[in-house]
Design an enzyme around this catalytic site. Structure first.
Site, PDB file in Angstrom:
ATOM      1  N   GLU A  72      -9.297   3.530   2.387  1.00  0.00           N
ATOM      2  CA  GLU A  72      -8.709   3.832   0.886  1.00  0.00           C
ATOM      3  C   GLU A  72      -7.713   2.401   0.777  1.00  0.00           C
ATOM      4  O   GLU A  72      -7.781   2.556  -0.384  1.00  0.00           O
ATOM      5  CB  GLU A  72      -8.060   5.318   0.984  1.00  0.00           C
ATOM      6  N   LYS A 105      -9.948  13.299   7.591  1.00  0.00           N
ATOM      7  CA  LYS A 105      -9.517  12.252   9.296  1.00  0.00           C
ATOM      8  C   LYS A 105      -9.186  13.961  10.284  1.00  0.00           C
ATOM      9  O   LYS A 105      -9.095  15.298   9.771  1.00  0.00           O
ATOM     10  CB  LYS A 105      -7.887  12.250   9.130  1.00  0.00           C
ATOM     11  N   LYS A 132       0.791  -1.120  -0.013  1.00  0.00           N
ATOM     12  CA  LYS A 132      -0.103   0.197   0.042  1.00  0.00           C
ATOM     13  C   LYS A 132       0.854   1.334  -0.036  1.00  0.00           C
ATOM     14  O   LYS A 132       1.983   1.665   1.143  1.00  0.00           O
ATOM     15  CB  LYS A 132      -0.584  -0.061   1.317  1.00  0.00           C
ATOM     16  N   ASP A 174       1.529   6.427   5.091  1.00  0.00           N
ATOM     17  CA  ASP A 174       0.841   5.871   5.137  1.00  0.00           C
ATOM     18  C   ASP A 174       1.202   4.711   3.736  1.00  0.00           C
ATOM     19  O   ASP A 174      -0.031   4.139   3.776  1.00  0.00           O
ATOM     20  CB  ASP A 174      -0.394   6.099   4.352  1.00  0.00           C
ATOM     21  N   ARG A 226      -7.734  -0.435   1.730  1.00  0.00           N
ATOM     22  CA  ARG A 226      -8.161  -1.322   0.812  1.00  0.00           C
ATOM     23  C   ARG A 226      -8.521  -1.340  -0.559  1.00  0.00           C
ATOM     24  O   ARG A 226      -8.344  -2.761  -1.722  1.00  0.00           O
ATOM     25  CB  ARG A 226      -9.505  -2.597   1.343  1.00  0.00           C
TER      26      ARG A 226
HETATM   27  N1  BES Z   1      -4.330   4.625   6.939  1.00  0.00           N
HETATM   28  C1  BES Z   1      -5.360   4.284   7.713  1.00  0.00           C
HETATM   29  C2  BES Z   1      -4.497   3.518   8.944  1.00  0.00           C
HETATM   30  C3  BES Z   1      -3.617   3.867   9.781  1.00  0.00           C
HETATM   31  C4  BES Z   1      -4.527   4.487  10.836  1.00  0.00           C
HETATM   32  C5  BES Z   1      -2.389   3.878   9.035  1.00  0.00           C
HETATM   33  C6  BES Z   1      -3.470   4.730  12.519  1.00  0.00           C
HETATM   34  C7  BES Z   1      -1.552   4.174  10.888  1.00  0.00           C
HETATM   35  C8  BES Z   1      -2.482   4.300  11.818  1.00  0.00           C
HETATM   36  C9  BES Z   1      -6.413   4.252   6.730  1.00  0.00           C
HETATM   37  O1  BES Z   1      -6.168   4.159   5.687  1.00  0.00           O
HETATM   38  C10 BES Z   1      -7.688   3.761   7.129  1.00  0.00           C
HETATM   39  O2  BES Z   1      -7.171   5.208   7.755  1.00  0.00           O
HETATM   40  N2  BES Z   1      -8.263   3.586   8.158  1.00  0.00           N
HETATM   41  C11 BES Z   1      -9.798   4.006   8.731  1.00  0.00           C
HETATM   42  C12 BES Z   1     -10.871   2.356   8.051  1.00  0.00           C
HETATM   43  C13 BES Z   1     -12.045   3.308   8.537  1.00  0.00           C
HETATM   44  C14 BES Z   1     -12.669   4.472   7.943  1.00  0.00           C
HETATM   45  C15 BES Z   1     -13.178   1.894   8.171  1.00  0.00           C
HETATM   46  C16 BES Z   1      -8.982   3.420  10.377  1.00  0.00           C
HETATM   47  O3  BES Z   1      -8.368   2.599  10.411  1.00  0.00           O
HETATM   48  O4  BES Z   1      -9.782   4.313  10.646  1.00  0.00           O
HETATM   49 ZN    ZN Z   2      -4.619   5.194   4.963  1.00  0.00          ZN
HETATM   50 MN    MN Z   3      -7.427   6.159   5.506  1.00  0.00          MN
END
Ligand code: BES
Ligand code: ZN
Ligand code: MN
Length: 517
Positions: free
Chosen positions: A356, A281, A269, A292, A358
């Site tokens: 995003e 966010k 990714k 990321d 996935r």
């Molecule tokens: N890049 C983030 C996940 C992440 C969070 C990586 C903290 C490293 C540290 C990912 O793209 C994301 O935002 N995931 C969301 C998914 C949710 C919207 C279903 C999450 O984990 O909150």
């Molecule tokens: Zn992400």
């Molecule tokens: Mn994200």
């Protein structure tokens, strides 16, 4: 810091400082008898009396400056029965870091002192080389002036001191392998620490092309337009809000004679910045989302390591894919509720634009299966905050239903010190991904978020394909420094784990299809 070898038939042993690792309550002399012979001043040194061998005990012992070895650092390893490779790596890291702080220019590591630790010599040499390199890592790329006082130069070299007339080939290879792995980790750190205005999808692609040229990997890069035309609608949906164009990168290591083999395929990714998109966010800690692309960094770092490995030709055919995009809000960004067609033909309802990773990975997984019949398909991603909640800052989630791959990864992690834990892929949770209007939604319930994300990816893996998903959201990027990653930020997580995994060809050999779990 270079790594080199010294032996009696060469120039003999010399170094500004030699490092000796000793268990608690044991006599240092018994760990390095030859060094003691060479440095008779050691035994009478008053400093020796203060050394306990406890963990974190570092005792510097001085000889006369004109001697070939004029200083020795005794490093405590703690109790013998609690000794592990992790204890060893941390001891090496602290000692070498200390040496840099004192300005020692050349270091020596008597291999006899490693033999006294009763683990495999090759493994200890490799780990010592890796730890001594990683503990010196710094990220100065984005500073205008290098303050010499604040950051003393690295030691020029670390010499491995052999008693043998001929330095065993195996030991030399172990050291070279350690250097290769450390170089891979360093590249991954550099990319993860790189700010998003510098490390864009295009820059990741240039990095891949540079690796290809340097090491003879085939490298293809798809542009934004090509991604869109090919039908990677999910990757395109993530990228479209950003001015920075996405890239899809294909790197291949194919040793001579293996052209017809099915490759092992890795997919990383590469979200160079994750704002969350329209599902924006919160501001706090958002800057960490420059990391990321930790999965992409792990794949590129692995290829950098492969390029430098002494026995890269013995590896199987390996394809590395990187799906690189920036997740930004904007007038052309995907909206919550949008439905897009993925490369597989399946449609996805994007209920949250912050899920995003996935989306970009599902197209990478499909691409892999359309182009090859992977002997194993492995994706690496900073995928979910939920995985960090489940396993903490340092734990990676291992998602697979393949017993052989699961144990191969767990074995690899035990050697590299990665904190890796098997996570479930429960069919019952798959219903969470139901969409009212499309084939699948990109989010499930908040609860079990790491599992739901993995189940989303599983929808894009065809039956019979051996697949592993590694969620490195926690360890990919850390806010605290530690001996092996002295700079908070990108850690290079995944690089060494994958290197180790590759060394175990039985784990993914075609004929070794094992049971599901
Ligand atoms: N890049 C983030 C996940 C992440 C969070 C990586 C903290 C490293 C540290 C990912 O793209 C994301 O935002 N995931 C969301 C998914 C949710 C919207 C279903 C999450 O984990 O909150
Ligand atoms: Zn992400
Ligand atoms: Mn994200």
């Amino acid at each position: 810091m270079d790594i080199h070898f010294q032996n009696p038939s060469g120039e003999g042993w010399r170094a500004d400082c030699a490092l000796v690792f000793v268990f608690e309550k044991e006599r240092p002399a018994s760990f390095a008898p030859l060094l003691w012979e060479l440095c008779p001043w050691l035994e009478s040194s008053p400093a020796l009396r203060d050394f306990t061998g406890r963990k974190d005990d570092l005792t510097l012992v001085y000889g006369l400056p004109e001697l070939p070895i004029s200083r020795v650092i005794l490093v405590g390893l703690g109790k013998k029965d609690a000794f592990s490779l992790s204890v060893f790596r941390i001891a090496v890291a602290k000692a070498v870091h200390y040496c840099r702080g004192r300005g020692f220019a050349t270091l020596g590591l008597p291999v006899e002192a490693l033999d006294a630790l009763l683990l495999n010599r090759g493994i200890l040499i490799r780990e010592a080389v890796v730890a001594s390199k990683l503990c010196l890592y710094r990220c100065d790329t984005y500073r205008s002036a290098k303050d010499e006082n604040e950051t003393p130069p690295d030691p020029r070299w670390l010499g491995l001191l052999f008693a043998e007339e001929h330095i065993p080939e195996e030991s030399q290879q172990a050291a070279r392998q350690g250097e290769a792995e450390a170089a891979g980790v360093a590249l991954a750190r550099e990319l993860s620490n790189g700010p998003a205005n510098h490390i864009t999808p295009a820059v990741l692609a240039e990095e891949a092309q540079r690796l290809g040229k340097a090491h003879g990997f085939a490298c293809t890069v798809l542009s934004g337009e090509e991604i869109r035309r090919l039908g990677m609608g999910a990757l395109w949906a993530v990228a479209r809000g950003a001015r920075q164009e996405p890239r899809f990168i294909v790197l291949e290591h194919c040793p001579k004679g293996r052209e017809k083999e099915n490759p092992l395929v890795l997919a990383g990714k590469g979200v160079t910045f994750d704002t969350g998109g329209i599902s924006l966010k919160p501001a706090a800690k958002m800057h960490e989302m420059k990391g990321d692309m930790g999965g992409a960094a792990a794949v590129l770092g692995l290829f950098a390591a492969i390029g430098a490995m002494p026995k890269a030709d013995a590896l199987p055919r390996i394809v590395g894919l990187v799906a690189a995009a920036e997740n930004m809000p904007g007038s052309d960004a995907s909206r919550p509720g949008d439905v897009v067609a993925t490369l597989s033909g399946k449609t996805v309802e994007i209920l949250n634009t912050d899920a995003e990773g996935r989306l970009i990975l599902c197209d990478a997984l499909t691409y892999a299966q359309q182009h090859w019949s992977p002997v194993a398909l492995i994706d690496v991603a900073t995928l979910t905050g939920a995985c960090v909640v489940a396993l903490g800052d340092h734990g990676s989630g291992l998602f697979t239903q393949d017993k052989g791959l699961r144990s191969a990864f767990m074995d690899a992690a035990a050697l590299t010190g990665d904190l890796l834990w098997p996570m479930p892929l429960w069919d019952e949770y798959d219903a969470n991904l139901k969409s009212d209007i499309a084939d699948v939604a990109n989010i499930g319930a908040r609860e079990g978020g790491a599992i739901n994300a993995a189940l989303f990816l599983r929808r894009f893996v065809e039956k019979g394909v051996r697949w592993v998903h590694l969620d490195i959201a926690g360890p990919g990027y850390v806010v605290k420094a530690s001996p092996l990653h002295p700079v908070p930020g990108g850690t290079g997580a995944g690089v060494r784990l994958l290197c180790r995994f590759l060394e175990n060809p039985a784990a993914f050999a075609d004929e070794q299809q094992e049971g599901i779990c």
